[in-house]
Design a protein around this motif. Structure first.
Motif, mmCIF file in Angstrom:
data_model
loop_
_atom_site.group_PDB
_atom_site.id
_atom_site.type_symbol
_atom_site.label_atom_id
_atom_site.label_comp_id
_atom_site.label_asym_id
_atom_site.label_seq_id
_atom_site.Cartn_x
_atom_site.Cartn_y
_atom_site.Cartn_z
ATOM 1 N N ARG A 18 0.892 -1.217 0.058
ATOM 2 C CA ARG A 18 0.072 -0.167 -0.055
ATOM 3 C C ARG A 18 0.755 1.258 -0.121
ATOM 4 O O ARG A 18 0.527 2.211 -0.825
ATOM 5 C CB ARG A 18 -0.960 0.209 1.336
ATOM 6 C CG ARG A 18 -2.386 0.003 0.851
ATOM 7 C CD ARG A 18 -3.242 -0.087 2.144
ATOM 8 N NE ARG A 18 -3.766 1.110 2.427
ATOM 9 C CZ ARG A 18 -4.565 1.359 3.302
ATOM 10 N NH1 ARG A 18 -5.041 0.524 4.028
ATOM 11 N NH2 ARG A 18 -5.264 2.663 3.578
ATOM 12 N N THR A 19 1.950 1.149 0.815
ATOM 13 C CA THR A 19 2.788 2.377 0.942
ATOM 14 C C THR A 19 3.596 2.602 -0.341
ATOM 15 O O THR A 19 3.455 3.759 -0.932
ATOM 16 C CB THR A 19 3.989 2.157 1.925
ATOM 17 O OG1 THR A 19 3.191 1.659 3.144
ATOM 18 C CG2 THR A 19 4.595 3.484 2.369
ATOM 19 N N VAL A 20 3.965 1.634 -1.022
ATOM 20 C CA VAL A 20 4.645 1.675 -2.408
ATOM 21 C C VAL A 20 3.639 2.204 -3.297
ATOM 22 O O VAL A 20 3.793 3.220 -4.256
ATOM 23 C CB VAL A 20 5.072 0.224 -2.882
ATOM 24 C CG1 VAL A 20 5.685 0.246 -4.301
ATOM 25 C CG2 VAL A 20 6.204 -0.137 -2.107
ATOM 26 N N LEU A 21 2.409 1.646 -3.424
ATOM 27 C CA LEU A 21 1.440 2.072 -4.353
ATOM 28 C C LEU A 21 0.999 3.503 -4.123
ATOM 29 O O LEU A 21 1.051 4.477 -5.096
ATOM 30 C CB LEU A 21 -0.019 1.244 -4.252
ATOM 31 C CG LEU A 21 0.071 0.083 -4.999
ATOM 32 C CD1 LEU A 21 -1.454 -0.580 -4.708
ATOM 33 C CD2 LEU A 21 0.191 0.401 -6.510
ATOM 34 N N ARG A 22 0.917 3.964 -3.026
ATOM 35 C CA ARG A 22 0.604 5.293 -2.735
ATOM 36 C C ARG A 22 1.682 6.343 -2.852
ATOM 37 O O ARG A 22 1.495 7.352 -3.534
ATOM 38 C CB ARG A 22 0.128 5.546 -1.163
ATOM 39 C CG ARG A 22 -0.590 6.853 -0.577
ATOM 40 C CD ARG A 22 -0.794 6.824 0.766
ATOM 41 N NE ARG A 22 0.648 6.976 1.231
ATOM 42 C CZ ARG A 22 0.927 6.475 2.413
ATOM 43 N NH1 ARG A 22 0.117 5.762 2.930
ATOM 44 N NH2 ARG A 22 2.026 6.595 2.831
ATOM 45 N N GLU A 23 2.862 6.034 -2.471
ATOM 46 C CA GLU A 23 3.940 6.809 -2.930
ATOM 47 C C GLU A 23 4.364 6.806 -4.641
ATOM 48 O O GLU A 23 4.485 7.820 -5.017
ATOM 49 C CB GLU A 23 5.237 6.595 -2.082
ATOM 50 C CG GLU A 23 5.029 6.715 -0.474
ATOM 51 C CD GLU A 23 6.139 6.418 0.298
ATOM 52 O OE1 GLU A 23 6.265 6.371 1.544
ATOM 53 O OE2 GLU A 23 7.512 6.411 -0.401
ATOM 54 N N GLY A 24 4.147 5.966 -5.100
ATOM 55 C CA GLY A 24 4.403 5.829 -6.486
ATOM 56 C C GLY A 24 3.341 6.580 -7.223
ATOM 57 O O GLY A 24 3.432 7.422 -8.074
ATOM 58 N N LEU A 25 1.916 6.603 -6.775
ATOM 59 C CA LEU A 25 0.937 7.426 -7.481
ATOM 60 C C LEU A 25 1.160 8.869 -7.159
ATOM 61 O O LEU A 25 0.860 9.795 -7.788
ATOM 62 C CB LEU A 25 -0.423 7.007 -6.963
ATOM 63 C CG LEU A 25 -0.794 5.421 -7.433
ATOM 64 C CD1 LEU A 25 -2.117 4.884 -6.826
ATOM 65 C CD2 LEU A 25 -0.910 5.491 -8.993
#
Lengths: 242, 108
Positions: A18-25
């Motif tokens: 989730r963190t990776v997705l959020r920061e990527g987006l």
């Protein structure tokens, strides 16, 4: 972009998906926003050239290269021969050779499968975002992959939507056509970390304008970038020696 | 063009798009590069960003011609200042879009 100091390497826990997705987006949304009007426009053009939404979507999925797709659609509309279209796409996309070379340094330790997947999403815009984030720290290949693939998803959806909606697509709303230019301006500012970088950027800017006026096509990107980086490189060498 | 022929064309286009993106990653990512090459590659992003941006601000048309004073350029000046001061990517994109929208309405 103050994340440079609190480096991620010191964190014991791996980041959750989730963190990776959020920061990527969070890093990639300007690319997605910028792709909307361009993708819609390409879809509309494709529709005018007789390509149905399925064919447009397949092209965005299998090729995923904005400017090359515009040229390919124009050539298809003009009934150009397939070899000529493929050759043109190849030449237009050669600049990514340079971008992937610069990104390779940041992707040390990645497996072959990851690199094969990552390569699919290397575009001017994802390169711009990722190369800047990698240098500022707090960035890794998974976040970079989120930037690539979210941009890809928006691109496919926008081009298909453009082909379906056709003439119903509004143009120029909310200054959205400026999203990518503004993004490039800001990312360029982030890159100006020393006088050497400023000089290199100015050189590249002047050279790219001059070359783009003299030589038709997109060769100005690679020519100006290589020349300016080489000049900057020798300037740095000379300064170190003196 | 039949769907089969079109798909074949797309596959060829996809291949020549993919290879230049993939080969450098495959060849360079897990290799120790000489210091000079790494130094040179370190200057490539800033040079590329500038080379991608400048013609969009100062030229227009196909074939391109020099057009100083386009709205793209005038909007770039405050957008750049905003980026320098705030160092906010999202804010810069929003400010740039807003100013460009205004410029289009005021200058036309």
């Amino acid at each position: 972009m103050t994340s440079g100091e609190n480096s991620r390497e010191q964190r014991p826990e791996p980041d959750s998906l989730r963190t990776v997705l959020r920061e990527g987006l969070a890093a990639g949304w300007p690319v997605c926003l910028g792709y909307l009007p361009i993708g819609l426009a390409l879809g509309v053009l494709g529709g005018n050239a007789g390509l149905d939404p399925l064919r447009i979507g397949l092209m965005s999925l299998l090729v995923f290269a904005g400017s090359a797709q515009f040229i390919a659609v124009a050539m298809l509309a003009a009934a150009a021969s397939p070899p000529a279209i493929v050759a043109t796409v190849f030449v237009v996309n050669l600049r990514h050779l340079l971008m992937s070379s610069a990104l390779a340094v940041q992707l040390r330790g990645s497996g072959r499968a990851f690199l094969a997947l990552f390569a699919y999403g290397v575009t001017d815009e994802s390169f711009a975002v990722n190369s800047v984030r990698f240098r500022d720290g707090g960035w890794d290949r998974w976040r970079a992959l989120v930037v690539n693939q979210s941009a890809n998803a928006v691109w496919i959806a926008a081009t298909v939507a453009g082909a379906i909606l056709g003439g119903l697509v509004p143009t120029g709303a909310f200054g959205i056509d400026y999203a990518l230019i503004a993004m490039f301006i800001c990312l360029l500012v982030f890159q100006l970390r020393s006088r050497l970088h400023v000089v290199t950027a100015l050189l590249a800017g002047v050279l790219s304008v001059a070359w783009s006026l003299w030589v038709p096509g997109d060769s100005y990107i690679v020519v100006a970038a290589c020349a300016a980086a080489t000049a900057g490189f020798f300037l740095q060498r000379r300064r170190r020696r003196s | 063009m039949s769907l089969e022929a079109y798909l074949l064309l797309l596959l060829a286009m996809g291949l020549v798009t993919y290879l230049p993106r993939w080969l450098p990653l495959q060849l360079l990512a897990n290799r120790r590069l000489p210091a000079w090459l790494e130094e040179w590659l370190g200057l490539i992003p800033v040079a590329l960003l500038s080379a991608l941006l400048a013609p969009a601000l100062f030229t227009a048309g196909r074939p391109r011609s020099l057009e100083l004073g386009r709205p793209e350029f005038w909007v770039a000046v405050p957008t750049l200042l905003f980026a320098v001061r705030t160092r906010s990517l999202g804010g810069t994109v929003m400010v740039g879009m807003g100013l460009f929208w205004l410029a289009q309405h005021l200058l036309v």
